[in-house]
Design an enzyme around this catalytic site. Structure first.
Site, PDB file in Angstrom:
ATOM      1  N   TRP A 240      -2.802  -2.970  -1.506  1.00  0.00           N
ATOM      2  CA  TRP A 240      -2.386  -4.376  -1.585  1.00  0.00           C
ATOM      3  C   TRP A 240      -3.376  -5.117  -0.693  1.00  0.00           C
ATOM      4  O   TRP A 240      -3.381  -4.951   0.523  1.00  0.00           O
ATOM      5  CB  TRP A 240      -0.963  -4.515  -1.068  1.00  0.00           C
ATOM      6  CG  TRP A 240      -0.332  -5.858  -1.289  1.00  0.00           C
ATOM      7  CD1 TRP A 240       0.330  -6.276  -2.390  1.00  0.00           C
ATOM      8  CD2 TRP A 240      -0.286  -6.959  -0.360  1.00  0.00           C
ATOM      9  NE1 TRP A 240       0.789  -7.566  -2.219  1.00  0.00           N
ATOM     10  CE2 TRP A 240       0.424  -8.003  -0.983  1.00  0.00           C
ATOM     11  CE3 TRP A 240      -0.774  -7.164   0.936  1.00  0.00           C
ATOM     12  CZ2 TRP A 240       0.663  -9.225  -0.369  1.00  0.00           C
ATOM     13  CZ3 TRP A 240      -0.539  -8.379   1.551  1.00  0.00           C
ATOM     14  CH2 TRP A 240       0.179  -9.394   0.892  1.00  0.00           C
TER      15      TRP A 240
ATOM     16  N   GLU B  19      20.118 -17.337  -0.301  1.00  0.00           N
ATOM     17  CA  GLU B  19      19.776 -16.095  -0.993  1.00  0.00           C
ATOM     18  C   GLU B  19      19.634 -16.320  -2.499  1.00  0.00           C
ATOM     19  O   GLU B  19      18.725 -15.792  -3.134  1.00  0.00           O
ATOM     20  CB  GLU B  19      20.847 -15.031  -0.680  1.00  0.00           C
ATOM     21  CG  GLU B  19      20.666 -13.692  -1.381  1.00  0.00           C
ATOM     22  CD  GLU B  19      19.363 -12.983  -1.029  1.00  0.00           C
ATOM     23  OE1 GLU B  19      18.624 -13.434  -0.156  1.00  0.00           O
ATOM     24  OE2 GLU B  19      19.078 -11.960  -1.682  1.00  0.00           O
TER      25      GLU B  19
ATOM     26  N   HIS C 187      20.119 -36.758   2.862  1.00  0.00           N
ATOM     27  CA  HIS C 187      19.179 -37.211   3.895  1.00  0.00           C
ATOM     28  C   HIS C 187      17.730 -37.088   3.429  1.00  0.00           C
ATOM     29  O   HIS C 187      16.828 -37.012   4.257  1.00  0.00           O
ATOM     30  CB  HIS C 187      19.421 -36.437   5.194  1.00  0.00           C
ATOM     31  CG  HIS C 187      20.780 -36.698   5.765  1.00  0.00           C
ATOM     32  ND1 HIS C 187      21.132 -37.897   6.351  1.00  0.00           N
ATOM     33  CD2 HIS C 187      21.907 -35.936   5.781  1.00  0.00           C
ATOM     34  CE1 HIS C 187      22.399 -37.851   6.724  1.00  0.00           C
ATOM     35  NE2 HIS C 187      22.894 -36.674   6.378  1.00  0.00           N
TER      36      HIS C 187
ATOM     37  N   LYS D 268      16.288 -15.507  -4.569  1.00  0.00           N
ATOM     38  CA  LYS D 268      16.327 -14.529  -5.676  1.00  0.00           C
ATOM     39  C   LYS D 268      15.728 -15.135  -6.938  1.00  0.00           C
ATOM     40  O   LYS D 268      14.925 -14.525  -7.621  1.00  0.00           O
ATOM     41  CB  LYS D 268      17.801 -14.136  -5.904  1.00  0.00           C
ATOM     42  CG  LYS D 268      18.084 -12.761  -6.302  1.00  0.00           C
ATOM     43  CD  LYS D 268      18.135 -11.745  -5.190  1.00  0.00           C
ATOM     44  CE  LYS D 268      16.900 -11.685  -4.347  1.00  0.00           C
ATOM     45  NZ  LYS D 268      16.981 -10.869  -3.194  1.00  0.00           N
TER      46      LYS D 268
ATOM     47  N   CYS E  45       0.829  -1.209   0.000  1.00  0.00           N
ATOM     48  CA  CYS E  45       0.000   0.000   0.000  1.00  0.00           C
ATOM     49  C   CYS E  45       0.865   1.262   0.000  1.00  0.00           C
ATOM     50  O   CYS E  45       1.945   1.286   0.574  1.00  0.00           O
ATOM     51  CB  CYS E  45      -0.931   0.077   1.191  1.00  0.00           C
ATOM     52  SG  CYS E  45      -2.044  -1.304   1.353  1.00  0.00           S
TER      53      CYS E  45
ATOM     54  N   ASN F 292      -3.163   2.857   5.204  1.00  0.00           N
ATOM     55  CA  ASN F 292      -2.223   1.742   5.120  1.00  0.00           C
ATOM     56  C   ASN F 292      -2.191   1.089   6.489  1.00  0.00           C
ATOM     57  O   ASN F 292      -2.203   1.793   7.500  1.00  0.00           O
ATOM     58  CB  ASN F 292      -0.795   2.220   4.833  1.00  0.00           C
ATOM     59  CG  ASN F 292      -0.619   2.681   3.426  1.00  0.00           C
ATOM     60  OD1 ASN F 292      -1.531   2.585   2.612  1.00  0.00           O
ATOM     61  ND2 ASN F 292       0.558   3.221   3.138  1.00  0.00           N
ATOM     62  N   GLY F 293      -2.086  -0.228   6.527  1.00  0.00           N
ATOM     63  CA  GLY F 293      -2.019  -0.930   7.811  1.00  0.00           C
ATOM     64  C   GLY F 293      -3.243  -1.802   7.990  1.00  0.00           C
ATOM     65  O   GLY F 293      -3.980  -2.081   7.032  1.00  0.00           O
TER      66      GLY F 293
ATOM     67  N   LYS G 179       7.159  -4.681  -1.657  1.00  0.00           N
ATOM     68  CA  LYS G 179       8.500  -4.275  -1.229  1.00  0.00           C
ATOM     69  C   LYS G 179       8.567  -4.094   0.287  1.00  0.00           C
ATOM     70  O   LYS G 179       9.520  -4.520   0.919  1.00  0.00           O
ATOM     71  CB  LYS G 179       8.877  -2.958  -1.935  1.00  0.00           C
ATOM     72  CG  LYS G 179      10.294  -2.472  -1.630  1.00  0.00           C
ATOM     73  CD  LYS G 179      11.344  -3.375  -2.244  1.00  0.00           C
ATOM     74  CE  LYS G 179      12.755  -2.921  -1.952  1.00  0.00           C
ATOM     75  NZ  LYS G 179      13.721  -4.009  -2.210  1.00  0.00           N
TER      76      LYS G 179
ATOM     77  N   GLU H  72      11.705 -15.968  -6.476  1.00  0.00           N
ATOM     78  CA  GLU H  72      10.748 -14.869  -6.310  1.00  0.00           C
ATOM     79  C   GLU H  72      10.520 -14.093  -7.602  1.00  0.00           C
ATOM     80  O   GLU H  72       9.435 -13.567  -7.815  1.00  0.00           O
ATOM     81  CB  GLU H  72      11.159 -13.936  -5.170  1.00  0.00           C
ATOM     82  CG  GLU H  72      12.411 -13.138  -5.412  1.00  0.00           C
ATOM     83  CD  GLU H  72      12.779 -12.240  -4.238  1.00  0.00           C
ATOM     84  OE1 GLU H  72      11.875 -11.782  -3.526  1.00  0.00           O
ATOM     85  OE2 GLU H  72      13.981 -11.982  -4.053  1.00  0.00           O
TER      86      GLU H  72
ATOM     87  N   ARG I 261       6.158  -0.781  -4.153  1.00  0.00           N
ATOM     88  CA  ARG I 261       5.828  -1.331  -2.844  1.00  0.00           C
ATOM     89  C   ARG I 261       4.892  -2.533  -2.956  1.00  0.00           C
ATOM     90  O   ARG I 261       4.755  -3.303  -2.014  1.00  0.00           O
ATOM     91  CB  ARG I 261       5.170  -0.251  -1.973  1.00  0.00           C
ATOM     92  CG  ARG I 261       6.075   0.910  -1.651  1.00  0.00           C
ATOM     93  CD  ARG I 261       5.309   2.044  -1.005  1.00  0.00           C
ATOM     94  NE  ARG I 261       4.818   1.684   0.311  1.00  0.00           N
ATOM     95  CZ  ARG I 261       5.491   1.857   1.448  1.00  0.00           C
ATOM     96  NH1 ARG I 261       6.688   2.395   1.426  1.00  0.00           N
ATOM     97  NH2 ARG I 261       4.972   1.515   2.606  1.00  0.00           N
TER      98      ARG I 261
END
Ligand code: F6R
Length: 608
Positions: free
Chosen positions: A75, A481, A504, A485, A2, A101-102, A603, A488, A27
């Site tokens: 969002w 990482e 294993h 990367k 948002c 937002n929130g 983001k 996503e 974002r």
């Protein structure tokens, strides 16, 4: 997640709001809307989908007259992405328009109370209760009404509110959700972050929790929850406007990958003086440092992966036990923390809700908080005892690259600083590591100059269904990482494994042609990892080896090899990650993915 922009001035508001929202697209969002105060009162325009849909609907804002307004990118959390669930939400009479937002955690009980009083709701959102609460409590004074509303709502919020009775000013507030105030000449702004208003002003106020701001074109006044006016410090943002533009690159992600040498230099150089690490921002006394029994590192996603590197490096150099944990788990298992514990919190945005909540939990249990943050004045920075900023500049691509690299550089500096203060490191070793830290930017540049090699390899494997990353110790931390990367942004299933763990269970997934990316950069465990490479090759895997120029025979076992320059073993992650960032990028690019805005991702993750 948002984004909010608000404007009051002499220019037409709608185009400014839309342009500001476009800077917040990174974002993450799924719908957008604006409310503008014009000659006919408040006009609301909103649309599901990309901002371009709203721009088309409003002729880039030109069709909406008025010089004051608020805008929002949503969002979805409560209710699916739809026109009706998009913000702004209006009260029943149409007097109030609200962007939020929130999350309002008690919205169901508030909604029931309002419904019992005859209020009709049109959306599924938690935000709509705020618009109706404004109407319910309104007594002609917007500040008093805002105070009443924020006393009733629980959760996190950044709010922008227009009132049809007040054509010249609007009101905003924040709690646990970011909002800054931009101060212009004959115009003023609110925004979720500075990138939205950078074009218009660099002069800003950072708002603290529950500070209420009233903005007109010539005046900005900030009040506390007792309606007392408070004086705010004025900050000047030193980010260049071009830092938030693509500058000729196809994607922000590639631009940010290429910016890493500079970001590393900007983060490292000011902290090295006369052959010593200097952490001016760290105020813990040497005596308190010596009393430390344990360090906790908490973070999410890639920042957590930096924490995994941090655990290996700090334990190795300082001989202090380090626990590293994802922030969303940390606070729910009754962590063992006291005043002799240091909690290191890592966050690019400084807004991540889980990380902020973990920080508060650690603080409440008596721990001192040292944070590594990229966004100055963010919630995590404000809540910490000490902050070491990464000077990466604005990171726009959802997938982090330069923030990750600079966070890791700060971890090295902290580890070296602590090791020295605790007398756990020989002078020669200290000097060796420090000089290698200083040469990281050049070595990263060297790897980037050979990026076509990685591009070629990506072109051979972008149709893979599943890709595995393996490594041991620090190489394992980098594998985590590299795998994140890739998955996503390219949507290829991928997993990272400690190389010795594969046998294993997971090795059953390796079949003819499965791609395994093997990190074998360190010397100590090189042979052991190579044995694991042989195990997967024997089962048909194709192996991309990431190693250093010191290892001459990796080509004999791997199908393709990318070599990074040699450096001190603890610093290898900074170099090994670069080909993995490039690999993820090129695979996603060849697949035609929306690299800077991958599906479902945001983001700044401001919900738990
Ligand atoms: C992955 C990525 C995320 C973030 C995570 C934490 O590329 O960017 O995993 O690292 O959401 O975000 P910050 O660092 O803002 O707390």
């Amino acid at each position: 997640m948002c984004g909010i922009v608000g404007y009051v001035g002499e220019k037409q508001a709608a185009p400014i709001l839309l342009e500001g929202l476009s800077k917040l697209e990174y974002r993450g969002y799924d719908s957008a809307g604006i409310a503008v105060f014009g000659t006919d009162g408040i006009t609301v325009s909103k649309a599901r989908g990309r901002l371009s849909v709203l721009s088309e609907k409003t002729e880039d804002g030109k069709a909406v007259p008025g010089v004051m307004g608020i805008g929002h990118t949503r969002w979805a959390t409560h209710g699916k992405p739809s026109d009706v669930n998009s913000h702004p939400h209006i009260s029943s009479s149409g007097r109030f328009a609200v962007v939020h937002n929130g999350i309002i955690e008690n919205y169901i009980s508030l909604k029931k109370k309002l419904q019992a009083k005859g209020v009709e709701f049109v959306s599924e959102t938690d935000t709509e209760v705020i618009a109706h609460l404004f109407e319910y409590y309104y007594n002609g004074d917007m500040i008093e009404t805002m105070i009443k509303v924020i006393h009733r709502i629980e959760g996190s919020y950044a709010l922008g509110v227009l009132c049809a009775d007040n054509p010249e000013e609007f009101i905003a507030v924040r709690k646990s959700s970011p909002m800054i105030v931009g101060l212009g000449e004959g115009e003023n702004f609110i925004a979720s972050d500075v990138t939205a208003i950078l074009k218009h002003t660099r002069t800003i106020h950072y708002l603290e929790d529950d500070e209420i701001v009233v903005l007109s074109k010539d005046c900005v006044k900030v009040y506390n929850i007792d309606k007392e006016e408070i004086k705010k410090d004025v900050f000047t943002v030193n980010w260049d406007v071009s830092a938030a533009e693509k500058g000729g690159y196809e994607h922000f992600m590639m631009k940010e990958i290429e910016e890493q040498p500079k970001a590393l230099r900007d983060t490292i150089s000011p902290r090295i003086k006369d052959g010593k690490v200097v952490l001016d921002q760290f105020s813990m006394s040497d005596d308190d440092l010596k009393k430390l029994k344990k360090i906790h590192i908490v973070a999410c996603g890639s920042a957590y992966h930096v924490g995994v590197v941090g655990k290996y490096v700090i334990e190795k150099l300082c001989r202090i036990p380090v626990e590293v944990e994802v922030a969303s788990e940390f606070r729910y298992h009754d962590p063992i923390i006291d005043a002799d514990t240091l909690t290191i919190v890592i966050s690019q945005s400084g807004e991540t809700a889980d990380t902020l909540a973990a920080l508060k939990e650690a603080k409440q249990r008596g721990s001192r908080i040292l944070s590594i943050v990229n966004v100055v004045g963010s919630a995590i920075a404000n809540a910490s005892d000490d902050v070491i900023y990464t000077w990466a500049g604005p990171e726009i691509a959802v997938a982090t690259t330069k923030a990750y690299s600079t966070q890791m550089a700060v971890i090295y500096l902290i580890a070296l600083y602590f090791a020295d203060k605790l007398d756990r490191i020989e002078k020669t070793e200290y000097n060796k590591i420090l000089s290698e830290i200083e040469s990281l930017p050049d070595k990263v540049s060297e790897i980037l100059s050979q990026k076509e090699d990685v591009q070629y390899f990506a072109s051979q494997f972008y149709n893979s269904k599943s890709i595995f990353f393996i490594g041991r110790n620090l190489d394992y931390a980098v594998a985590l990482e590299g795998s994140l990367k890739l998955k996503e942004i390219s949507y290829i299933h991928s997993e990272a494994y400690a190389a010795g763990e594969l046998k294993h269970g997971t090795i059953s997934l390796i079949e003819e042609g499965t791609l395994v990316v093997s990190l074998a950069t360190g010397t100590e465990l090189y042979e052991k990892t190579i044995s694991n490479v042989k195990e997967v090759k024997a089962r048909g895997a194709v192996v991309l080896g990431i190693t250093t120029t010191e290892h001459e025979h990796t080509e004999d076992v791997c199908d393709h090899v990318v070599k990074v320059p040699a450096t001190h073993p603890v610093l290898l992650p900074s170099l090994a990650v670069i080909p993995l960032q490039l690999f993820g990028y090129y695979v996603a690019s060849l697949k035609g993915c929306d690299i800077d805005k991958p599906r479902n991702l945001a983001k700044s993750v401001t919900v738990e």
